[in-house]
Design an enzyme around this catalytic site. Structure first.
Site, PDB file in Angstrom:
ATOM      1  N   ASP A   1      -5.451  10.059   9.802  1.00  0.00           N
ATOM      2  CA  ASP A   1      -4.183   9.442  10.174  1.00  0.00           C
ATOM      3  C   ASP A   1      -3.605   9.992  11.464  1.00  0.00           C
ATOM      4  O   ASP A   1      -3.790  11.155  11.794  1.00  0.00           O
ATOM      5  CB  ASP A   1      -3.177   9.614   9.037  1.00  0.00           C
ATOM      6  CG  ASP A   1      -3.486   8.690   7.876  1.00  0.00           C
ATOM      7  OD1 ASP A   1      -3.438   7.463   8.091  1.00  0.00           O
ATOM      8  OD2 ASP A   1      -3.808   9.184   6.790  1.00  0.00           O
TER       9      ASP A   1
ATOM     10  N   GLU B   1       0.870  -1.173   0.000  1.00  0.00           N
ATOM     11  CA  GLU B   1       0.000   0.000   0.000  1.00  0.00           C
ATOM     12  C   GLU B   1       0.898   1.210   0.000  1.00  0.00           C
ATOM     13  O   GLU B   1       1.726   1.379   0.887  1.00  0.00           O
ATOM     14  CB  GLU B   1      -0.845   0.041   1.284  1.00  0.00           C
ATOM     15  CG  GLU B   1      -2.153  -0.690   1.205  1.00  0.00           C
ATOM     16  CD  GLU B   1      -2.907  -0.593   2.527  1.00  0.00           C
ATOM     17  OE1 GLU B   1      -3.691  -1.503   2.795  1.00  0.00           O
ATOM     18  OE2 GLU B   1      -2.694   0.368   3.300  1.00  0.00           O
TER      19      GLU B   1
END
Lengths: 281, 407
Positions: A65, A54
């Site tokens: 995040d 990824e």
């Protein structure tokens, strides 16, 4: 609507299933700490046992995040990283690795500004297999998910602890490749998942889809990989890797001889956890 | 509460069921937040139709906030400018000193109804933070306010106010440490505490239903102003003007007037050092459409879709985006969006203080700077109504610094 196509992601999960083990999915941010090192890390991930890569597309405002990935995305941007550089990196990687599936992960705005059609065309050409776009829920499928399927790119959806049974079919509807189960409600890399709850959630998802289910958010240690590999089809690791990259850099955020090794060490460790889980089964 | 107009070709019919005003708005959020946002929407739709919710809010407006806020004929300013008559809608007289309290009380009543036990908010200048902390104190809910570290430094009086009110202040050091970063951090906190937490967004932006909900709670400004103008002048104003950061005071004033074609509407963005420089916060003039903080709208960004930092003398206006309904009203041409520079706002701040004995916040000083130009241009029988959305006590320290005065 269903469009039938096969990507490297499907093939890789099938291979892992044949070997009776979970797949190891590794996240790093493209261009952190620089394109050259990032590319070396990608090859290093594969060599040390990652099955799927990824690749984070840097964005100034990564709202979902935690601190580790925020910092890594800002390091890449500080070096002048762009979307085109991310796609060029993948082209370069594909010259020597035609098989490892690559998923781009990030936020919608840089794609929207690149232009959805232009992005999908260039991404497919570069050898991208899937997309995970955090801020595009199923309600926005016309924006990118459906166009991506038309380009034979998997649109991988996140299911979370807040996705209840009523909502799960909506989430699964246009998902392909695999389902990414976010094991904690929160931001990346901050809390440890509870394995019993994860087990139950994965079973709930699998009751509604034939797709493989990978579990991430908070995976750092071999023991966790060992446990998750027994209940899911894939184990995702991200913050631990970008955290290790950060630790390995010098004062000016430049790569050192430790950088690639700091990442591959974690991957070999997690991979051995997965192998032990397979023998345990 | 706003009645959505049924009339064809109405500018007031948005958003659609997915939260879009034309191509702007929507719900671009992480899956973790999606069920929560849908739940919020259901509760809001229900509350909107509930007479007891309306009654409770009206009671608070009257006895706690001090509404209706007056409209005031700025006679000396009008004489000085020598043209159209200038009126102020005095939302700076509200409890807590700005229009922000209108929205906070609406949202906190909703939080109570949803059984939420913790409040979070973002703030730039601190006006929204103070209003949230006030409402949270009044309703006995713990409150955490995210504020960019740079803003914490330049808005000390408001930071101390919030602390006195019992709020927990979390300085955010990511990015440039301003409003956008505070909003990112508030969203992160919300994702991690979905069960018990209500996020009171301060501006008419964010994922649906926030832009519509904040607009509805702020529309009391325009509704009152409309009635008051009819009472005082027997007609609607020819021009209405408000400043725009995210755009909550502006949409609150504008919305009830959108379908009155005889009323010209102007939104004034922060021009910073000038919109021809990189240092401004005029998203509509200097930005282009993109997706941030849950909605599609005009954003300050580079060619690669990375968000750039807005600059303004006013910490309440330096957000790099704008509420999606403004983006829609801009493209439809119904509202004209202009801008005022730091310098112009500073001059207007001083003019208003000297001529009217009202110290305005630096945010509405931007609107006032445009009003100066407009009034001079228009005949004496025309009427301009400006939203004086906040008072300037919080700004005196930074104004002193800009004027080179040591206090």
């Amino acid at each position: 609507m269903t469009i039938s196509f096969t990507t490297r992601i499907d093939e890789r999960f099938t291979e892992c299933k044949t070997s009776n083990r979970a797949a190891l999915v590794a996240f790093i941010t493209a261009g952190d700490p620089d394109v050259e090192t990032s590319l070396q890390i990608m090859h290093g991930l594969v060599a040390s046992g990652a099955d799927i890569i990824e690749l984070g597309m840097p964005f100034t405002d990564p709202m979902a995040d935690g601190p580790a990935i925020q910092a890594s995305t800002l390091r890449a941007l500080a070096k002048g990283h762009t979307m085109k550089m991310t796609l060029d990196m993948v082209c370069e990687f594909r010259k020597t690795d035609p098989k490892t599936p690559i998923v781009l992960m990030g936020y919608y705005n840089p794609i929207f500004i690149y232009g959805v059609e232009a992005f999908l065309t260039d991404a497919k050409k570069a050898g991208i297999d899937g997309l995970i776009i955090v801020d595009l829920p199923p309600e926005t499928d016309d924006e990118l998910c459906i166009p991506a399927m038309n380009h034979e790119i998997n649109f991988i959806r996140l299911a979370t602890p807040t996705t209840d049974e009523k909502r799960l079919p909506t989430v699964l509807q246009n998902t392909s490749g695999f389902v990414y189960y976010v094991s904690v409600a929160g931001i990346t890399g901050t809390k440890k998942p509870d394995i019993t709850k994860v087990d139950q959630a994965v079973q709930n998802i699998k009751a509604q889809t034939p797709l493989p289910v990978a579990v991430g958010f908070g995976v750092r240690e071999k023991q966790q990989a060992f446990e998750i590999a027994q209940v899911a089809d894939g184990v995702v690791v991200g913050s631990a890797l970008v955290g290790a990259i950060e630790q390995s850099l010098d004062k000016n955020n430049a790569a050192t001889e430790k950088t690639v090794a700091s990442v591959t060490k974690i991957i070999s460790d997690l991979r051995s956890g997965i192998e032990e889980a397979a023998q345990n089964a | 509460m706003v009645q959505i107009s049924e009339q064809l070709n109405s500018y007031r019919s948005g958003p659609d069921e997915n939260g879009f005003f034309g191509q702007f708005g929507g719900r671009f959020v992480a899956e973790t937040l999606m069920p929560l946002i849908l739940d919020l929407q259901d509760h809001y739709e229900f509350a909107k139709k509930d007479a007891s919710f309306k009654a409770e809010l009206e009671n608070l407006h009257k006895h706690y906030v001090g509404r209706p806020s007056p409209i005031y004929f700025a006679e000396r300013l009008t004489d000085h400018l020598g043209g159209a008559k200038v009126y102020f809608k005095r939302d700076e007289l509200n409890h807590t000193g700005s229009h922000k309290i209108n929205n906070c009380l609406g949202q906190i009543l909703l939080a109570k109804r949803m059984g939420k036990t913790r409040i979070i908010a973002e703030t730039g200048a601190g006006q929204h933070g103070v209003a949230v902390a006030t409402a949270a104190a009044r309703f006995n809910l713990p409150c955490t306010v995210f504020m960019g570290a740079t803003d914490v430094e330049r808005q000390k009086p408001n930071v101390f106010r919030m602390k006195l009110l019992g709020a927990d202040i979390r300085p955010v050091t990511a990015g440039a440490g301003t409003l956008k970063d505070a909003m990112n951090e508030a969203l992160r906190d919300w994702v991690a505490h979905v069960d018990d937490t209500f996020y009171i967004i301060g501006t008419a932006a964010g994922p649906h239903p926030y832009p519509a909900m904040v607009r509805d709670f702020q529309s009391i400004i325009g509704q009152e102003a409309k009635e008051q103008m009819m009472e005082v002048e027997g007609r609607l104003p020819d021009h209405i003007v408000a400043c725009i950061g995210g755009g909550s005071n502006a949409i609150g004033l504008f919305h009830p007037f959108l379908d009155d074609p005889e009323v010209n509407i102007y939104g004034v963005e922060a021009g910073g050092y000038g919109v021809e420089t990189p240092d401004h916060a005029a998203s509509l003039t200097g930005g282009n459409p993109g997706v941030l903080h849950g909605n599609r709208t005009y954003l300050l960004q580079d060619n690669d879709g990375q968000i750039t930092e807005g600059h303004s003398i006013s910490a309440g206006l330096d957000y790099p985006g704008i509420g999606p309904e403004h983006a829609f009203l801009h493209e439809s041409g119904r509202v004209k969006y202009v801008n005022a520079t730091d310098k112009e706002a500073l001059a207007a701040f001083q003019l208003c203080t000297q001529l009217e004995g009202i110290i305005p916040a630096l945010e509405p000083a931007h609107a006032l700077s445009f009003v100066e130009k407009l009034a001079k241009d228009r005949p004496k029988d025309e009427i301009i109504l400006m939203n004086l959305c906040g008072r300037g006590d919080k700004d005196i320290f930074s104004v002193a610094e800009h004027l080179g005065v040591d206090i």
